[in-house]
Write a protein that holds these residues in place. Structure first.
Motif, PDB file in Angstrom:
ATOM      1  N   THR A   5      25.647  46.271  32.305  1.00 52.43           N
ATOM      2  CA  THR A   5      25.473  45.014  31.580  1.00 52.43           C
ATOM      3  C   THR A   5      24.876  45.265  30.205  1.00 52.43           C
ATOM      4  O   THR A   5      24.277  46.310  29.943  1.00 52.43           O
ATOM      5  CB  THR A   5      24.547  44.060  32.357  1.00 52.43           C
ATOM      6  N   LEU A   6      25.030  44.265  29.341  1.00 53.37           N
ATOM      7  CA  LEU A   6      24.415  44.348  28.022  1.00 53.37           C
ATOM      8  C   LEU A   6      22.895  44.394  28.133  1.00 53.37           C
ATOM      9  O   LEU A   6      22.227  45.002  27.298  1.00 53.37           O
ATOM     10  CB  LEU A   6      24.861  43.162  27.161  1.00 53.37           C
ATOM     11  N   LEU A   7      22.343  43.769  29.168  1.00 54.56           N
ATOM     12  CA  LEU A   7      20.898  43.830  29.391  1.00 54.56           C
ATOM     13  C   LEU A   7      20.453  45.274  29.603  1.00 54.56           C
ATOM     14  O   LEU A   7      19.461  45.722  29.020  1.00 54.56           O
ATOM     15  CB  LEU A   7      20.517  42.961  30.596  1.00 54.56           C
ATOM     16  N   LYS A   8      21.203  46.017  30.397  1.00 50.76           N
ATOM     17  CA  LYS A   8      20.870  47.422  30.634  1.00 50.76           C
ATOM     18  C   LYS A   8      20.982  48.229  29.340  1.00 50.76           C
ATOM     19  O   LYS A   8      20.106  49.044  29.028  1.00 50.76           O
ATOM     20  CB  LYS A   8      21.782  48.013  31.705  1.00 50.76           C
ATOM     21  N   LEU A   9      22.041  48.001  28.583  1.00 49.34           N
ATOM     22  CA  LEU A   9      22.216  48.729  27.327  1.00 49.34           C
ATOM     23  C   LEU A   9      21.101  48.405  26.336  1.00 49.34           C
ATOM     24  O   LEU A   9      20.600  49.294  25.644  1.00 49.34           O
ATOM     25  CB  LEU A   9      23.582  48.401  26.719  1.00 49.34           C
ATOM     26  N   ALA A  10      20.691  47.129  26.282  1.00 47.76           N
ATOM     27  CA  ALA A  10      19.612  46.727  25.362  1.00 47.76           C
ATOM     28  C   ALA A  10      18.292  47.381  25.773  1.00 47.76           C
ATOM     29  O   ALA A  10      17.529  47.848  24.925  1.00 47.76           O
ATOM     30  CB  ALA A  10      19.478  45.208  25.344  1.00 47.76           C
ATOM     31  N   ARG A  11      18.029  47.439  27.069  1.00 49.52           N
ATOM     32  CA  ARG A  11      16.803  48.091  27.549  1.00 49.52           C
ATOM     33  C   ARG A  11      16.824  49.579  27.214  1.00 49.52           C
ATOM     34  O   ARG A  11      15.853  50.136  26.685  1.00 49.52           O
ATOM     35  CB  ARG A  11      16.656  47.907  29.060  1.00 49.52           C
ATOM     36  N   GLU A  12      17.941  50.240  27.510  1.00 45.20           N
ATOM     37  CA  GLU A  12      18.049  51.673  27.255  1.00 45.20           C
ATOM     38  C   GLU A  12      17.957  51.992  25.765  1.00 45.20           C
ATOM     39  O   GLU A  12      17.388  53.010  25.383  1.00 45.20           O
ATOM     40  CB  GLU A  12      19.351  52.213  27.832  1.00 45.20           C
ATOM     41  N   ARG A  13      18.517  51.123  24.927  1.00 51.20           N
ATOM     42  CA  ARG A  13      18.455  51.336  23.482  1.00 51.20           C
ATOM     43  C   ARG A  13      17.006  51.367  22.994  1.00 51.20           C
ATOM     44  O   ARG A  13      16.671  52.090  22.067  1.00 51.20           O
ATOM     45  CB  ARG A  13      19.250  50.252  22.748  1.00 51.20           C
ATOM     46  N   ARG A  14      16.148  50.606  23.644  1.00 53.02           N
ATOM     47  CA  ARG A  14      14.733  50.586  23.273  1.00 53.02           C
ATOM     48  C   ARG A  14      13.956  51.748  23.887  1.00 53.02           C
ATOM     49  O   ARG A  14      12.804  51.968  23.543  1.00 53.02           O
ATOM     50  CB  ARG A  14      14.113  49.265  23.711  1.00 53.02           C
ATOM     51  N   ARG A  28      13.084  34.007  28.924  1.00 52.46           N
ATOM     52  CA  ARG A  28      12.163  35.117  28.671  1.00 52.46           C
ATOM     53  C   ARG A  28      12.925  36.380  28.269  1.00 52.46           C
ATOM     54  O   ARG A  28      12.489  37.127  27.388  1.00 52.46           O
ATOM     55  CB  ARG A  28      11.275  35.360  29.896  1.00 52.46           C
ATOM     56  N   ILE A  29      14.081  36.603  28.896  1.00 50.25           N
ATOM     57  CA  ILE A  29      14.916  37.749  28.509  1.00 50.25           C
ATOM     58  C   ILE A  29      15.343  37.611  27.055  1.00 50.25           C
ATOM     59  O   ILE A  29      15.291  38.566  26.285  1.00 50.25           O
ATOM     60  CB  ILE A  29      16.136  37.886  29.443  1.00 50.25           C
ATOM     61  N   ALA A  30      15.763  36.413  26.659  1.00 51.00           N
ATOM     62  CA  ALA A  30      16.200  36.176  25.276  1.00 51.00           C
ATOM     63  C   ALA A  30      15.071  36.413  24.284  1.00 51.00           C
ATOM     64  O   ALA A  30      15.308  36.877  23.170  1.00 51.00           O
ATOM     65  CB  ALA A  30      16.751  34.759  25.143  1.00 51.00           C
ATOM     66  N   ALA A  31      13.841  36.100  24.674  1.00 47.77           N
ATOM     67  CA  ALA A  31      12.701  36.335  23.790  1.00 47.77           C
ATOM     68  C   ALA A  31      12.430  37.830  23.623  1.00 47.77           C
ATOM     69  O   ALA A  31      12.060  38.287  22.538  1.00 47.77           O
ATOM     70  CB  ALA A  31      11.458  35.627  24.337  1.00 47.77           C
ATOM     71  N   VAL A  32      12.643  38.611  24.685  1.00 47.20           N
ATOM     72  CA  VAL A  32      12.397  40.052  24.646  1.00 47.20           C
ATOM     73  C   VAL A  32      13.577  40.800  24.021  1.00 47.20           C
ATOM     74  O   VAL A  32      13.394  41.786  23.317  1.00 47.20           O
ATOM     75  CB  VAL A  32      12.100  40.580  26.070  1.00 47.20           C
ATOM     76  N   PHE A  33      14.793  40.302  24.282  1.00 47.84           N
ATOM     77  CA  PHE A  33      16.023  40.934  23.785  1.00 47.84           C
ATOM     78  C   PHE A  33      16.794  39.920  22.927  1.00 47.84           C
ATOM     79  O   PHE A  33      17.807  39.370  23.374  1.00 47.84           O
ATOM     80  CB  PHE A  33      16.891  41.414  24.956  1.00 47.84           C
ATOM     81  N   PRO A  34      16.344  39.654  21.696  1.00 50.20           N
ATOM     82  CA  PRO A  34      16.953  38.592  20.890  1.00 50.20           C
ATOM     83  C   PRO A  34      18.406  38.838  20.492  1.00 50.20           C
ATOM     84  O   PRO A  34      19.087  37.899  20.091  1.00 50.20           O
ATOM     85  CB  PRO A  34      16.042  38.509  19.655  1.00 50.20           C
ATOM     86  N   LEU A  49      27.431  46.346  22.657  1.00 48.55           N
ATOM     87  CA  LEU A  49      26.127  45.718  22.468  1.00 48.55           C
ATOM     88  C   LEU A  49      25.992  45.274  21.015  1.00 48.55           C
ATOM     89  O   LEU A  49      26.311  46.033  20.101  1.00 48.55           O
ATOM     90  CB  LEU A  49      25.017  46.714  22.816  1.00 48.55           C
ATOM     91  N   PRO A  50      25.539  44.045  20.782  1.00 47.26           N
ATOM     92  CA  PRO A  50      25.353  43.588  19.400  1.00 47.26           C
ATOM     93  C   PRO A  50      24.344  44.461  18.672  1.00 47.26           C
ATOM     94  O   PRO A  50      23.519  45.120  19.310  1.00 47.26           O
ATOM     95  CB  PRO A  50      24.811  42.157  19.567  1.00 47.26           C
ATOM     96  N   PRO A  51      24.373  44.458  17.342  1.00 49.17           N
ATOM     97  CA  PRO A  51      23.406  45.262  16.591  1.00 49.17           C
ATOM     98  C   PRO A  51      21.976  44.865  16.941  1.00 49.17           C
ATOM     99  O   PRO A  51      21.699  43.704  17.229  1.00 49.17           O
ATOM    100  CB  PRO A  51      23.707  44.928  15.130  1.00 49.17           C
ATOM    101  N   GLN A  52      21.097  45.854  16.900  1.00 48.60           N
ATOM    102  CA  GLN A  52      19.687  45.587  17.164  1.00 48.60           C
ATOM    103  C   GLN A  52      19.121  44.802  15.984  1.00 48.60           C
ATOM    104  O   GLN A  52      19.365  45.133  14.829  1.00 48.60           O
ATOM    105  CB  GLN A  52      18.943  46.904  17.332  1.00 48.60           C
ATOM    106  N   PRO A  53      18.380  43.724  16.267  1.00 51.70           N
ATOM    107  CA  PRO A  53      17.824  42.915  15.170  1.00 51.70           C
ATOM    108  C   PRO A  53      16.911  43.739  14.270  1.00 51.70           C
ATOM    109  O   PRO A  53      16.279  44.685  14.718  1.00 51.70           O
ATOM    110  CB  PRO A  53      17.020  41.833  15.899  1.00 51.70           C
ATOM    111  N   GLN A  54      16.839  43.366  13.010  1.00 49.56           N
ATOM    112  CA  GLN A  54      15.954  44.022  12.044  1.00 49.56           C
ATOM    113  C   GLN A  54      14.520  43.984  12.558  1.00 49.56           C
ATOM    114  O   GLN A  54      14.075  42.972  13.083  1.00 49.56           O
ATOM    115  CB  GLN A  54      16.025  43.293  10.684  1.00 49.56           C
ATOM    116  N   GLY A  55      13.806  45.077  12.406  1.00 51.46           N
ATOM    117  CA  GLY A  55      12.394  45.102  12.770  1.00 51.46           C
ATOM    118  C   GLY A  55      12.130  45.352  14.238  1.00 51.46           C
ATOM    119  O   GLY A  55      10.994  45.385  14.654  1.00 51.46           O
ATOM    120  N   VAL A  56      13.169  45.535  15.060  1.00 53.66           N
ATOM    121  CA  VAL A  56      12.955  45.819  16.482  1.00 53.66           C
ATOM    122  C   VAL A  56      12.973  47.326  16.658  1.00 53.66           C
ATOM    123  O   VAL A  56      13.985  47.960  16.444  1.00 53.66           O
ATOM    124  CB  VAL A  56      14.045  45.156  17.364  1.00 53.66           C
TER     125      VAL A  56
END
Length: 108
Positions: free
Chosen positions: A27-36, A71-77, A95-102
């Motif tokens: 899932t995109l959630l997994k990719l967003a977590r791993e990216r961080r 809450r997920i949206a707040a952590v993974f905008p 996965l969408p680009p990581q927001p600026q400053g994250v």
């Protein structure tokens, strides 16, 4: 090469297609977590859910409730409401680009 549901990693159970247990949905959630660079436990703490529930959500085995999705949206905008609530519709989507400053090392 096979055809039908078997070639897709699916089997029929009483007329319904079900995934074989050994196949996991990325899932995109997994990719967003791993990216961080976060563990599931770190992400679960930030989202304020049990680690096992977070694991099941990111592997497509559980759905997020509306409060958890917020809450997920707040952590993974970078993730949209639909990407969080309906992850099966976004399998294989980049996965969408990581927001600026994250940064990877975001403080809790």
């Amino acid at each position: 090469m096979g055809s039908g549901v078997a070639s897709l990693g699916l089997s029929l159970d009483r007329g319904k297609a079900v995934r074989y247990k050994h196949l996991k949905m990325i899932t995109l959630l997994k990719l967003a977590r791993e990216r961080r660079g976060w563990t599931q436990a770190e992400a679960a703490d930030r989202v304020e859910v049990d680690r096992s529930h977070f694991s099941r959500m990111e592997n497509g085995l559980d759905k997020a409730s509306t409060p958890v999705a917020k809450r997920i949206a707040a952590v993974f905008p970078e993730l949209t409401r639909d990407q969080i609530l309906f992850p099966e519709e976004y399998v294989g989507v980049p996965l969408p680009p990581q927001p600026q400053g994250v940064a990877k090392s975001l403080a809790a």
